[in-house]
Design a protein around this motif. Structure first.
Motif, PDB file in Angstrom:
ATOM      1  N   ARG A  34       1.005  -1.252  -0.053  1.00 43.08           N
ATOM      2  CA  ARG A  34      -0.146   0.053  -0.004  1.00 43.08           C
ATOM      3  C   ARG A  34       0.905   1.390   0.059  1.00 43.08           C
ATOM      4  O   ARG A  34       1.760   1.171   0.637  1.00 43.08           O
ATOM      5  N   THR A  35       0.559   2.198  -0.738  1.00 44.36           N
ATOM      6  CA  THR A  35       1.430   3.357  -0.740  1.00 44.36           C
ATOM      7  C   THR A  35       0.503   4.598  -1.190  1.00 44.36           C
ATOM      8  O   THR A  35      -0.705   4.310  -1.727  1.00 44.36           O
ATOM      9  N   THR A  36       1.012   5.893  -0.842  1.00 43.27           N
ATOM     10  CA  THR A  36       0.369   7.235  -1.269  1.00 43.27           C
ATOM     11  C   THR A  36       1.187   7.757  -2.419  1.00 43.27           C
ATOM     12  O   THR A  36       2.443   8.086  -1.657  1.00 43.27           O
ATOM     13  N   ASP A  37       0.996   8.200  -3.318  1.00 45.05           N
ATOM     14  CA  ASP A  37       1.904   8.999  -3.908  1.00 45.05           C
ATOM     15  C   ASP A  37       1.905  10.504  -3.609  1.00 45.05           C
ATOM     16  O   ASP A  37       1.293  10.980  -2.580  1.00 45.05           O
ATOM     17  N   ILE A  86       4.339   4.731 -10.524  1.00 44.30           N
ATOM     18  CA  ILE A  86       4.340   4.001  -9.223  1.00 44.30           C
ATOM     19  C   ILE A  86       4.937   2.699  -9.344  1.00 44.30           C
ATOM     20  O   ILE A  86       4.894   2.046 -10.595  1.00 44.30           O
ATOM     21  N   THR A  87       5.715   2.293  -8.440  1.00 45.90           N
ATOM     22  CA  THR A  87       6.212   0.974  -8.611  1.00 45.90           C
ATOM     23  C   THR A  87       5.665  -0.084  -7.308  1.00 45.90           C
ATOM     24  O   THR A  87       5.808   0.374  -6.212  1.00 45.90           O
ATOM     25  N   PRO A  88       4.775  -0.875  -7.752  1.00 49.89           N
ATOM     26  CA  PRO A  88       4.063  -1.631  -6.977  1.00 49.89           C
ATOM     27  C   PRO A  88       4.898  -2.651  -5.893  1.00 49.89           C
ATOM     28  O   PRO A  88       5.861  -3.046  -6.614  1.00 49.89           O
ATOM     29  N   GLY A  89       4.686  -2.808  -4.684  1.00 54.70           N
ATOM     30  CA  GLY A  89       5.516  -3.498  -3.896  1.00 54.70           C
ATOM     31  C   GLY A  89       5.402  -5.342  -4.465  1.00 54.70           C
ATOM     32  O   GLY A  89       4.421  -5.715  -4.800  1.00 54.70           O
TER      33      GLY A  89
END
Length: 191
Positions: A34-37, A86-89
């Protein structure tokens, strides 16, 4: 090699398939990612056909690789709202994977095609469906199959046609009146 044999009144259908376990490591999507740009848009992995519903895949221009002498095209993810890359985990999955090889079918020991085996299996399913289909209204309290679930026959309202039966779904207690031909015996024929 995996081998399965089905004995039928007309003969014996055998299915063989080779395969091997592949040990290695590969990067797979991290379900906890999970991330926030930088614009405040939240992105995360989800189950389903779209692993990253808030992202879009972008294709770069094709280019020629002199090392492998082939054309390549890079791709990456971008935020659907703002276009930020964005680079997903991911994580490294070392779980062994079984890779199945081509299937072979035999009828009474003689090789047959996949299509012929499919026809035999379809006929077998048709016969099983016919043998388990109910043709008379079962007694109240009888457990029968409706699709992939077990249900219990309960009293059917008087206005329902003779071709329909009311059943109670296990777990929910929901009542449903269904056509008699939608019901199957609980067990397999001959059991």
């Amino acid at each position: 090699m995996s081998t399965r044999t089905v004995n039928l009144p007309e003969g014996e259908l055998t299915f063989e398939q080779d395969g091997e376990w592949i040990h290695g490591s590969r990067r797979v999507p991290d379900p906890n990612w999970r991330t926030t740009d930088s614009h405040g848009h939240t992105h995360r992995w989800t189950e389903g056909s779209s692993l990253y519903p808030t992202l879009t895949t972008v294709q770069g221009e094709p280019y020629w690789c002199a090392d492998c002498r082939d054309e390549h095209q890079d791709s990456w993810y971008e935020c659907r709202q703002c276009g930020e890359k964005i680079t997903p985990g991911t994580y490294v999955d070392t779980t062994p994977k079984y890779i199945a090889g081509p299937a072979r079918y035999y009828w009474n020991g003689d090789p047959i095609t996949t299509e012929q085996a499919g026809e035999i299996i379809a006929e077998m399913r048709r016969r099983h469906d016919e043998a388990t289909r109910l043709t008379t209204r079962p007694a109240i309290g009888t457990q029968v199959r409706l699709d992939d679930t077990t249900v219990t026959v309960v009293p059917t309202e008087e206005h329902a046609p003779d071709t329909h039966v009311t059943v109670m779904h296990h777990g929910t207690g929901a009542l449903e009146t269904v056509p008699l031909d939608a019901l199957r015996t609980k067990g397999l024929p001959g059991r």
